[in-house]
Enzyme design. Structure first.
Site, PDB file in Angstrom:
ATOM      1  NE  ARG A  25      -7.027  -9.680   5.302  1.00  0.00           N
ATOM      2  CZ  ARG A  25      -7.999  -8.887   4.881  1.00  0.00           C
ATOM      3  NH1 ARG A  25      -7.866  -7.584   4.889  1.00  0.00           N
ATOM      4  NH2 ARG A  25      -9.144  -9.384   4.443  1.00  0.00           N
ATOM      5  CG  HIS A  33      -9.984  -1.897   1.654  1.00  0.00           C
ATOM      6  ND1 HIS A  33     -10.299  -2.309   2.926  1.00  0.00           N
ATOM      7  CD2 HIS A  33      -8.698  -2.275   1.449  1.00  0.00           C
ATOM      8  CE1 HIS A  33      -9.249  -2.895   3.472  1.00  0.00           C
ATOM      9  NE2 HIS A  33      -8.245  -2.893   2.602  1.00  0.00           N
ATOM     10  CE1 TYR A  42      -2.151  -6.469   4.053  1.00  0.00           C
ATOM     11  CE2 TYR A  42      -3.030  -6.345   1.825  1.00  0.00           C
ATOM     12  CZ  TYR A  42      -3.166  -6.129   3.175  1.00  0.00           C
ATOM     13  OH  TYR A  42      -4.322  -5.573   3.666  1.00  0.00           O
ATOM     14  CE1 TYR A  50      -4.386  -1.298   0.793  1.00  0.00           C
ATOM     15  CE2 TYR A  50      -3.045  -3.020   1.776  1.00  0.00           C
ATOM     16  CZ  TYR A  50      -4.264  -2.578   1.302  1.00  0.00           C
ATOM     17  OH  TYR A  50      -5.357  -3.412   1.319  1.00  0.00           O
ATOM     18  CG  HIS A  83      -8.296  -7.170   0.531  1.00  0.00           C
ATOM     19  ND1 HIS A  83      -7.174  -7.760   1.038  1.00  0.00           N
ATOM     20  CD2 HIS A  83      -8.315  -5.912   1.051  1.00  0.00           C
ATOM     21  CE1 HIS A  83      -6.530  -6.915   1.825  1.00  0.00           C
ATOM     22  NE2 HIS A  83      -7.197  -5.774   1.854  1.00  0.00           N
TER      23      HIS A  83
END
Lengths: 189, 231
Positions: free
Chosen positions: B151, B156, B141, B102, B154
């Protein structure tokens, strides 16, 4: 039929990437009419630690108790330019601050007036669904008859009402406590 | 006034879900108080076209160059439980880059950042409640929830719908991801059929020749009671 709704998931730790573009910490820029107030405080977790990665969203009526109509509706907002929406992040110390106007009274489910209040959503890592709470105004004469405040056990009502600063009554201090002795009242919306 | 329906048991996550460790110190311990719906809950914010950046839907064209990774089209419909489209409604997304990183100061995973990818998008639904994003498939990640925690890939999603009561933030997953089985966030939804609604569907109809694979993710918001009284 019920239960088809898409489940909620946490905003996680990185939500500012997607949400910060719409941060609005002054809900009443320019001349919107009404009594301007600053509301500030901290969000605290179960250990009393400040929460630096949270975000509040505010939804409220204008000074006349009117909610802004949908963008494409024919209805005109009486207080032009007041959208009633705020999005406010906490900082590294878990503090938030926003400026708005005290809303007017809005009818409740039975048509009787509600005390002036803000609707507040709380988002953060660790919350699988948003939390919903309300903020009421100190010493408002309508508070004792408010139908929602009356659903709250007497000892917990104070968690929904900020304290004015002694030397500036237009600054209201309000901490949100996720757990503990003075846990803020949260609602199933 | 029409009230919004409460969710069926088990179709939404519990606030306290100990396998997701961050919920332990942040989930309220007192029971939630049921809020009777008034105008305060049945109205909500709306956002006009002027607010939303015109290129907000295309996460692959926000920089000088193209981001690395597998280009995908993510689209679907925003509707309520009664199948009515939710029109002109804001949809916001954010995600990791193709390497699972991110663009955020808190993210310490040592996968590379991509100078051509921010991972932020926003758009309005159209007259039929449809939305469409062009992006890249995010990477999985690691995180520190438990030993060897990863995780699943995905995206959000944040949607408003017509009212304060319909506000929803969720995550879209990808079909066939082997990490879903082990993910405490995905598995926080008790009922399996509800949980599976978080998984997008591979979609030939939006797969674009020579350009991108398509994934469809329909988002369903709460419906309203058929009768004016809640009980």
């Amino acid at each position: 039929m019920s239960g088809e709704t898409t489940p909620s998931q946490t905003v996680g730790p990185y939500f500012s990437i997607g949400l910060a573009w719409l941060n609005r910490c002054d809900l009443a820029p320019g001349a919107s009419g009404g009594e301007r107030v600053t509301i500030r405080g901290r969000i605290l977790d179960g250990e009393g630690q400040p929460v630096p990665d949270a975000c509040l969203e505010i939804w409220q009526a204008d000074a006349h108790g009117k909610y802004a109509p949908p963008v494409n509706s024919e209805e005109k907002s009486p207080a032009h330019g007041f959208s009633g929406f705020g999005r406010v992040p906490t900082n590294d110390r878990g503090e938030f601050s926003f400026i708005t106007i005290k809303p007017g009274s809005v009818p409740g489910p039975d048509g009787r007036p509600q005390a002036p209040h803000l609707e507040i959503s709380v988002f953060m890592r660790g919350l699988l669904r948003r939390l919903v709470t309300r903020l009421y105004f100190p010493n408002d004469p309508a508070n004792p008859a408010d139908h929602v405040l009356n659903l709250v056990p007497g000892g917990r009502r104070a968690t929904l009402i900020p304290r004015p600063l002694a030397d500036d009554l237009h600054i209201l201090e309000w901490d949100i406590r996720l757990q503990g002795e003075h846990e803020t009242v949260f609602f199933e919306c | 006034m029409l009230r919004y329906r409460r969710p069926a048991p088990g179709t939404q996550p519990e606030l306290l879900h100990p396998p997701y460790v961050s919920s332990i110190k942040r989930a309220p311990t007192q029971p939630l108080i049921q809020l009777p719906h008034s105008l305060s809950e049945t109205t909500g914010p709306f956002f006009s076209k002027e607010v939303v950046p015109p290129k907000g839907f295309d996460l692959t064209r926000q920089h000088k160059g193209e981001p690395l990774g597998e280009r995908i089209v993510v689209s679907g419909r925003l509707m309520d439980e009664d199948g009515r489209p939710v029109v002109h409604s804001l949809v916001e997304i954010w995600q990791a880059n193709a390497a699972g990183r991110y663009l955020h100061k808190v993210d310490q995973y040592d996968a590379p950042l991509d100078p051509n990818f921010t991972g932020m998008g926003q758009t309005l639904t159209d007259e039929e409640g449809r939305y469409r994003f062009v992006t890249i498939r995010p990477g999985a990640y690691p995180w520190r929830n438990h030993y060897n925690a990863w995780r699943p890939r995905h995206i959000h999603f944040s949607v408003f719908g017509p009212a304060f009561a319909t506000r929803l933030v969720t995550q879209m997953y990808f079909p066939g991801d082997p990490l879903l089985e082990f993910d405490p966030i995905y598995n926080s939804v008790p009922v399996e059929s509800a949980r599976k609604r978080l998984i997008s569907i591979f979609d030939w109809a939006t797969t674009t020749p020579e350009i991108a694979l398509g994934f469809r993710f329909d988002i369903v918001l709460r419906g309203r009671n058929a009768t004016p009284m809640e009980r």
